[in-house]
Design an enzyme around this catalytic site. Structure first.
Site, PDB file in Angstrom:
ATOM      1  N   HIS A   1       0.833  -1.208   0.000  1.00  0.00           N
ATOM      2  CA  HIS A   1       0.000   0.000   0.000  1.00  0.00           C
ATOM      3  C   HIS A   1       0.870   1.261   0.000  1.00  0.00           C
ATOM      4  O   HIS A   1       0.753   2.109   0.901  1.00  0.00           O
ATOM      5  CB  HIS A   1      -0.886  -0.017   1.259  1.00  0.00           C
ATOM      6  CG  HIS A   1      -2.336   0.243   1.006  1.00  0.00           C
ATOM      7  ND1 HIS A   1      -3.184  -0.698   0.493  1.00  0.00           N
ATOM      8  CD2 HIS A   1      -3.102   1.345   1.209  1.00  0.00           C
ATOM      9  CE1 HIS A   1      -4.399  -0.195   0.405  1.00  0.00           C
ATOM     10  NE2 HIS A   1      -4.377   1.040   0.822  1.00  0.00           N
TER      11      HIS A   1
ATOM     12  N   ARG B   1      -4.839  -2.564  -9.786  1.00  0.00           N
ATOM     13  CA  ARG B   1      -5.665  -3.262 -10.786  1.00  0.00           C
ATOM     14  C   ARG B   1      -5.260  -2.844 -12.193  1.00  0.00           C
ATOM     15  O   ARG B   1      -5.323  -3.647 -13.128  1.00  0.00           O
ATOM     16  CB  ARG B   1      -7.153  -3.012 -10.516  1.00  0.00           C
ATOM     17  CG  ARG B   1      -7.616  -3.696  -9.221  1.00  0.00           C
ATOM     18  CD  ARG B   1      -9.114  -3.698  -9.048  1.00  0.00           C
ATOM     19  NE  ARG B   1      -9.696  -2.390  -8.844  1.00  0.00           N
ATOM     20  CZ  ARG B   1      -9.764  -1.751  -7.663  1.00  0.00           C
ATOM     21  NH1 ARG B   1      -9.284  -2.315  -6.576  1.00  0.00           N
ATOM     22  NH2 ARG B   1     -10.308  -0.561  -7.572  1.00  0.00           N
TER      23      ARG B   1
ATOM     24  N   ASP C   1      -3.265   7.173  -1.369  1.00  0.00           N
ATOM     25  CA  ASP C   1      -4.580   6.701  -1.836  1.00  0.00           C
ATOM     26  C   ASP C   1      -4.386   6.221  -3.273  1.00  0.00           C
ATOM     27  O   ASP C   1      -3.346   6.490  -3.887  1.00  0.00           O
ATOM     28  CB  ASP C   1      -5.605   7.847  -1.770  1.00  0.00           C
ATOM     29  CG  ASP C   1      -7.045   7.341  -1.874  1.00  0.00           C
ATOM     30  OD1 ASP C   1      -7.265   6.124  -1.640  1.00  0.00           O
ATOM     31  OD2 ASP C   1      -7.931   8.143  -2.199  1.00  0.00           O
ATOM     32  N   GLY C   2      -5.361   5.501  -3.795  1.00  0.00           N
ATOM     33  CA  GLY C   2      -5.270   5.062  -5.193  1.00  0.00           C
ATOM     34  C   GLY C   2      -4.507   3.764  -5.383  1.00  0.00           C
ATOM     35  O   GLY C   2      -4.208   3.388  -6.523  1.00  0.00           O
ATOM     36  N   ASN C   3      -4.216   3.057  -4.296  1.00  0.00           N
ATOM     37  CA  ASN C   3      -3.459   1.796  -4.422  1.00  0.00           C
ATOM     38  C   ASN C   3      -4.275   0.720  -5.146  1.00  0.00           C
ATOM     39  O   ASN C   3      -3.743  -0.006  -5.981  1.00  0.00           O
ATOM     40  CB  ASN C   3      -3.051   1.289  -3.037  1.00  0.00           C
ATOM     41  CG  ASN C   3      -2.099   2.227  -2.352  1.00  0.00           C
ATOM     42  OD1 ASN C   3      -0.921   2.279  -2.664  1.00  0.00           O
ATOM     43  ND2 ASN C   3      -2.605   3.014  -1.407  1.00  0.00           N
ATOM     44  N   GLY C   4      -5.559   0.618  -4.809  1.00  0.00           N
ATOM     45  CA  GLY C   4      -6.389  -0.418  -5.424  1.00  0.00           C
ATOM     46  C   GLY C   4      -6.474  -0.228  -6.934  1.00  0.00           C
ATOM     47  O   GLY C   4      -6.233  -1.158  -7.710  1.00  0.00           O
ATOM     48  N   ARG C   5      -6.798   0.989  -7.346  1.00  0.00           N
ATOM     49  CA  ARG C   5      -6.973   1.242  -8.783  1.00  0.00           C
ATOM     50  C   ARG C   5      -5.655   1.149  -9.528  1.00  0.00           C
ATOM     51  O   ARG C   5      -5.597   0.614 -10.637  1.00  0.00           O
ATOM     52  CB  ARG C   5      -7.649   2.611  -8.986  1.00  0.00           C
ATOM     53  CG  ARG C   5      -9.142   2.570  -8.638  1.00  0.00           C
ATOM     54  CD  ARG C   5      -9.749   3.937  -8.465  1.00  0.00           C
ATOM     55  NE  ARG C   5      -9.287   4.579  -7.234  1.00  0.00           N
ATOM     56  CZ  ARG C   5      -9.642   5.785  -6.842  1.00  0.00           C
ATOM     57  NH1 ARG C   5     -10.467   6.498  -7.585  1.00  0.00           N
ATOM     58  NH2 ARG C   5      -9.185   6.276  -5.703  1.00  0.00           N
ATOM     59  N   THR C   6      -4.555   1.625  -8.916  1.00  0.00           N
ATOM     60  CA  THR C   6      -3.247   1.502  -9.571  1.00  0.00           C
ATOM     61  C   THR C   6      -2.848   0.027  -9.667  1.00  0.00           C
ATOM     62  O   THR C   6      -2.336  -0.423 -10.695  1.00  0.00           O
ATOM     63  CB  THR C   6      -2.181   2.297  -8.777  1.00  0.00           C
ATOM     64  OG1 THR C   6      -2.613   3.657  -8.700  1.00  0.00           O
ATOM     65  CG2 THR C   6      -0.820   2.227  -9.444  1.00  0.00           C
TER      66      THR C   6
HETATM   67  N1  ATP Z   1     -10.918  -3.769   4.776  1.00  0.00           N
HETATM   68  C1  ATP Z   1     -10.107  -4.177   3.804  1.00  0.00           C
HETATM   69  N2  ATP Z   1      -9.713  -5.469   3.737  1.00  0.00           N
HETATM   70  C2  ATP Z   1      -8.889  -5.880   2.751  1.00  0.00           C
HETATM   71  N3  ATP Z   1      -8.411  -5.085   1.761  1.00  0.00           N
HETATM   72  C3  ATP Z   1      -8.780  -3.805   1.773  1.00  0.00           C
HETATM   73  C4  ATP Z   1      -9.632  -3.271   2.790  1.00  0.00           C
HETATM   74  N4  ATP Z   1      -9.817  -1.974   2.544  1.00  0.00           N
HETATM   75  C5  ATP Z   1      -9.104  -1.698   1.426  1.00  0.00           C
HETATM   76  N5  ATP Z   1      -8.484  -2.795   0.946  1.00  0.00           N
HETATM   77  C6  ATP Z   1      -7.594  -2.887  -0.224  1.00  0.00           C
HETATM   78  O1  ATP Z   1      -7.073  -1.602  -0.439  1.00  0.00           O
HETATM   79  C7  ATP Z   1      -7.574  -1.061  -1.675  1.00  0.00           C
HETATM   80  C8  ATP Z   1      -7.976   0.375  -1.455  1.00  0.00           C
HETATM   81  O2  ATP Z   1      -6.804   1.131  -1.251  1.00  0.00           O
HETATM   82  P1  ATP Z   1      -6.781   2.650  -1.697  1.00  0.00           P
HETATM   83  O3  ATP Z   1      -7.917   3.377  -1.065  1.00  0.00           O
HETATM   84  O4  ATP Z   1      -5.416   3.172  -1.542  1.00  0.00           O
HETATM   85  O5  ATP Z   1      -7.065   2.471  -3.263  1.00  0.00           O
HETATM   86  P2  ATP Z   1      -8.182   3.188  -4.151  1.00  0.00           P
HETATM   87  O6  ATP Z   1      -7.826   2.948  -5.577  1.00  0.00           O
HETATM   88  O7  ATP Z   1      -8.327   4.594  -3.694  1.00  0.00           O
HETATM   89  O8  ATP Z   1      -9.505   2.423  -3.709  1.00  0.00           O
HETATM   90  P3  ATP Z   1     -10.426   1.365  -4.448  1.00  0.00           P
HETATM   91  O9  ATP Z   1      -9.614   0.155  -4.714  1.00  0.00           O
HETATM   92  O10 ATP Z   1     -11.511   1.119  -3.437  1.00  0.00           O
HETATM   93  O11 ATP Z   1     -10.928   2.021  -5.711  1.00  0.00           O
HETATM   94  C9  ATP Z   1      -8.738  -1.944  -2.072  1.00  0.00           C
HETATM   95  O12 ATP Z   1      -8.902  -2.001  -3.484  1.00  0.00           O
HETATM   96  C10 ATP Z   1      -8.291  -3.281  -1.514  1.00  0.00           C
HETATM   97  O13 ATP Z   1      -7.320  -3.861  -2.359  1.00  0.00           O
HETATM   98 MG    MG Z   2      -9.056   5.068  -1.778  1.00  0.00          MG
END
Ligand code: ATP
Ligand code: MG
Length: 208
Positions: free
Chosen positions: A141, A152, A145-150
């Site tokens: 992580h 994926r 922010d943006g870890n999930g979308r980056t």
């Molecule tokens: N409660 C949780 N349990 C397990 N993994 C989680 C949890 N909350 C977040 N995550 C992981 O962290 C990611 C979100 O991290 P972050 O907010 O940095 O990314 P994002 O791109 O802003 O969000 P998202 O993936 O929701 O669009 C999720 O996509 C998932 O991979």
């Molecule tokens: Mg986020």
């Protein structure tokens, strides 16, 4: 004392506590407007990344920073840079900020070894590699922010190299799928077990 914050803590200088959003270069103060701007930026980032990275590219940690900056560089000043504060999500404390450099150096080695992802590999192996890289990345992580979308986006770029279809994102959007995804991430984070994430990715990426 190490700065510690929940994902959206009022103690965080990147957070606009008055409006409940992350401070941004667009001056947006509503979460909906910010999410919308991020969605548009993500589409543009996908287009540029898909054109910019060849099927023979070896991905690195620097590329991941580049992808994050491509995505959020027009919105947040810290785009492309590792976070300096500790953050958590419900049930999870992400990697301590002070260990991100070393964890991303380790991730860099994994990513270089896994890419370019060859279309000649068996489908199961392709999915396993994408799931391991994604799980490792999310567990670190590295960004505010943006870890999930980056993460994926990186996974989709790897799938493209392997000539697989991208994730069926519409499945990702259901509450049930999200709970399965989070449970799978927690298994990587807590037990270094990629089984659930691999199984989920196999559902989301049908054999070509
Ligand atoms: N409660 C949780 N349990 C397990 N993994 C989680 C949890 N909350 C977040 N995550 C992981 O962290 C990611 C979100 O991290 P972050 O907010 O940095 O990314 P994002 O791109 O802003 O969000 P998202 O993936 O929701 O669009 C999720 O996509 C998932 O991979
Ligand atoms: Mg986020």
């Amino acid at each position: 004392m190490t700065a510690s914050s929940n994902k959206y803590s009022a103690n965080d200088p990147a957070f606009d506590a008055e409006h409940g959003v992350l401070k941004n270069m667009l001056g947006l103060t509503s979460e909906a407007a910010l999410l919308h701007a991020e969605s548009e930026a993500l589409i543009a980032a996908y287009e540029e990344a898909a054109l910019g990275y060849s099927e023979l590219h070896t991905f690195t940690a620097d590329d991941v920073c580049r992808l994050h900056k491509l995505f959020l560089g027009g919105i947040f000043e810290w785009a492309g840079m590792y976070r300096t504060i500790d953050i958590s999500s419900p049930g999870i404390r992400w990697c301590h900020a002070q260990y991100i450099d070393q964890e991303m150096a380790r991730f860099d080695t994994l990513l270089r070894a896994a890419t370019p992802l060859s279309p000649n590999l068996p489908h199961d192996e392709i999915i396993t590699k994408v799931a391991e890289i994604h799980g490792e990345f999310i567990a670190i992580h590295p960004f505010r922010d943006g870890n999930g979308r980056t993460g994926r986006m990186l996974a989709n770029l790897m799938l493209m190299q392997a000539e697989c279809p991208p994730f069926r994102m519409e499945l990702f959007d259901t509450a049930e799928m999200q709970e399965k995804y989070f449970a799978a991430i927690r298994d990587v984070w807590a037990n270094v077990d990629y089984t659930k994430l691999t199984r989920l990715f196999a559902e989301l990426v049908p054999k070509p």
